[in-house]
Design a protein around this motif. Structure first.
Motif, PDB file in Angstrom:
ATOM      1  N   VAL A  23       0.785  -1.235   0.000  1.00  0.00           N
ATOM      2  CA  VAL A  23       0.000   0.000   0.000  1.00  0.00           C
ATOM      3  C   VAL A  23       0.817   1.285   0.000  1.00  0.00           C
ATOM      4  O   VAL A  23       0.252   2.362  -0.181  1.00  0.00           O
ATOM      5  CB  VAL A  23      -0.998   0.030   1.187  1.00  0.00           C
ATOM      6  CG1 VAL A  23      -2.042  -1.064   1.043  1.00  0.00           C
ATOM      7  CG2 VAL A  23      -0.281  -0.048   2.528  1.00  0.00           C
ATOM      8  N   GLY A  24       2.127   1.224   0.219  1.00  0.00           N
ATOM      9  CA  GLY A  24       2.878   2.477   0.240  1.00  0.00           C
ATOM     10  C   GLY A  24       4.379   2.275   0.275  1.00  0.00           C
ATOM     11  O   GLY A  24       4.874   1.189   0.531  1.00  0.00           O
ATOM     12  N   TRP A  25       5.091   3.367  -0.010  1.00  0.00           N
ATOM     13  CA  TRP A  25       6.548   3.371   0.073  1.00  0.00           C
ATOM     14  C   TRP A  25       7.002   4.752   0.538  1.00  0.00           C
ATOM     15  O   TRP A  25       6.302   5.746   0.373  1.00  0.00           O
ATOM     16  CB  TRP A  25       7.204   3.027  -1.269  1.00  0.00           C
ATOM     17  CG  TRP A  25       6.912   4.009  -2.380  1.00  0.00           C
ATOM     18  CD1 TRP A  25       5.945   3.877  -3.335  1.00  0.00           C
ATOM     19  CD2 TRP A  25       7.553   5.263  -2.623  1.00  0.00           C
ATOM     20  NE1 TRP A  25       5.945   4.978  -4.158  1.00  0.00           N
ATOM     21  CE2 TRP A  25       6.926   5.844  -3.750  1.00  0.00           C
ATOM     22  CE3 TRP A  25       8.581   5.964  -2.011  1.00  0.00           C
ATOM     23  CZ2 TRP A  25       7.303   7.084  -4.262  1.00  0.00           C
ATOM     24  CZ3 TRP A  25       8.960   7.200  -2.521  1.00  0.00           C
ATOM     25  CH2 TRP A  25       8.328   7.739  -3.639  1.00  0.00           C
ATOM     26  N   ARG A  26       8.184   4.780   1.117  1.00  0.00           N
ATOM     27  CA  ARG A  26       8.854   6.054   1.429  1.00  0.00           C
ATOM     28  C   ARG A  26      10.346   5.858   1.233  1.00  0.00           C
ATOM     29  O   ARG A  26      10.886   4.764   1.449  1.00  0.00           O
ATOM     30  CB  ARG A  26       8.521   6.571   2.819  1.00  0.00           C
ATOM     31  CG  ARG A  26       8.948   5.710   3.964  1.00  0.00           C
ATOM     32  CD  ARG A  26       8.431   6.321   5.280  1.00  0.00           C
ATOM     33  NE  ARG A  26       8.421   5.343   6.326  1.00  0.00           N
ATOM     34  CZ  ARG A  26       9.457   5.070   7.114  1.00  0.00           C
ATOM     35  NH1 ARG A  26      10.582   5.724   7.000  1.00  0.00           N
ATOM     36  NH2 ARG A  26       9.356   4.130   8.043  1.00  0.00           N
ATOM     37  N   GLN A  27      11.005   6.925   0.774  1.00  0.00           N
ATOM     38  CA  GLN A  27      12.446   6.875   0.529  1.00  0.00           C
ATOM     39  C   GLN A  27      12.966   8.303   0.419  1.00  0.00           C
ATOM     40  O   GLN A  27      12.435   9.095  -0.364  1.00  0.00           O
ATOM     41  CB  GLN A  27      12.749   6.108  -0.755  1.00  0.00           C
ATOM     42  CG  GLN A  27      14.222   5.991  -1.067  1.00  0.00           C
ATOM     43  CD  GLN A  27      14.472   5.245  -2.366  1.00  0.00           C
ATOM     44  OE1 GLN A  27      13.801   5.473  -3.364  1.00  0.00           O
ATOM     45  NE2 GLN A  27      15.435   4.354  -2.339  1.00  0.00           N
ATOM     46  N   ALA A  28      13.986   8.611   1.181  1.00  0.00           N
ATOM     47  CA  ALA A  28      14.692   9.892   1.091  1.00  0.00           C
ATOM     48  C   ALA A  28      13.756  11.101   1.082  1.00  0.00           C
ATOM     49  O   ALA A  28      13.874  11.985   0.247  1.00  0.00           O
ATOM     50  CB  ALA A  28      15.591   9.897  -0.150  1.00  0.00           C
ATOM     51  N   GLY A  29      12.782  11.125   1.987  1.00  0.00           N
ATOM     52  CA  GLY A  29      11.882  12.260   2.098  1.00  0.00           C
ATOM     53  C   GLY A  29      10.704  12.247   1.147  1.00  0.00           C
ATOM     54  O   GLY A  29       9.817  13.072   1.261  1.00  0.00           O
ATOM     55  N   ALA A  30      10.675  11.335   0.193  1.00  0.00           N
ATOM     56  CA  ALA A  30       9.547  11.200  -0.724  1.00  0.00           C
ATOM     57  C   ALA A  30       8.693  10.019  -0.284  1.00  0.00           C
ATOM     58  O   ALA A  30       9.168   9.121   0.406  1.00  0.00           O
ATOM     59  CB  ALA A  30      10.053  10.987  -2.154  1.00  0.00           C
ATOM     60  N   ALA A  31       7.421  10.013  -0.700  1.00  0.00           N
ATOM     61  CA  ALA A  31       6.523   8.921  -0.315  1.00  0.00           C
ATOM     62  C   ALA A  31       5.319   8.891  -1.235  1.00  0.00           C
ATOM     63  O   ALA A  31       4.994   9.895  -1.879  1.00  0.00           O
ATOM     64  CB  ALA A  31       6.070   9.098   1.138  1.00  0.00           C
TER      65      ALA A  31
END
Length: 109
Positions: free
Chosen positions: A95-103
């Motif tokens: 349902v989701g991802w986040r990486q280096a301040g982005a999501a």
């Protein structure tokens, strides 16, 4: 002789390098719909079953590490990370991802 062969096998096993962490961003490119696969029309989109996401990423990037569920919205049952890419899952889907301040999608705070 057997002890020497066993020691050699153990020594060689210790020489296997972990996948480089920068492979996460070059192989799997996070976007608004999930993850694009670099150089391929294939995708890992939101809504896919956890096993259909975890298996290919683990095959390419090595085993993930579990991330605590602190700050997660209701329904999120698992967070896994490969390097700085963190994926969130309900029981049934990615349902989701986040990486280096982005999501994108549903993520934990």
């Amino acid at each position: 002789m057997r002890a020497g062969a066993a020691a050699l096998v153990l020594l060689l096993a210790g020489c296997v390098a972990a996948p480089p962490q920068d492979r996460v961003s070059t192989l799997f490119l996070p976007d608004a719909g999930g993850l694009a696969v670099s150089g391929s029309p294939l995708r890992v989109d939101f809504g896919r079953a956890p096993d259909g996401v975890i298996a290919p990423l683990s095959r390419e990037l090595g085993p993930p590490r579990a991330v605590p569920l602190t700050g997660c919205p209701q329904g999120i049952e698992r967070q896994l990370a490969w390097g700085d890419l963190v994926l969130t899952f309900t029981r049934e889907q990615f349902v989701g991802w986040r990486q280096a301040g982005a999501a994108a999608g549903q993520i934990c705070a």
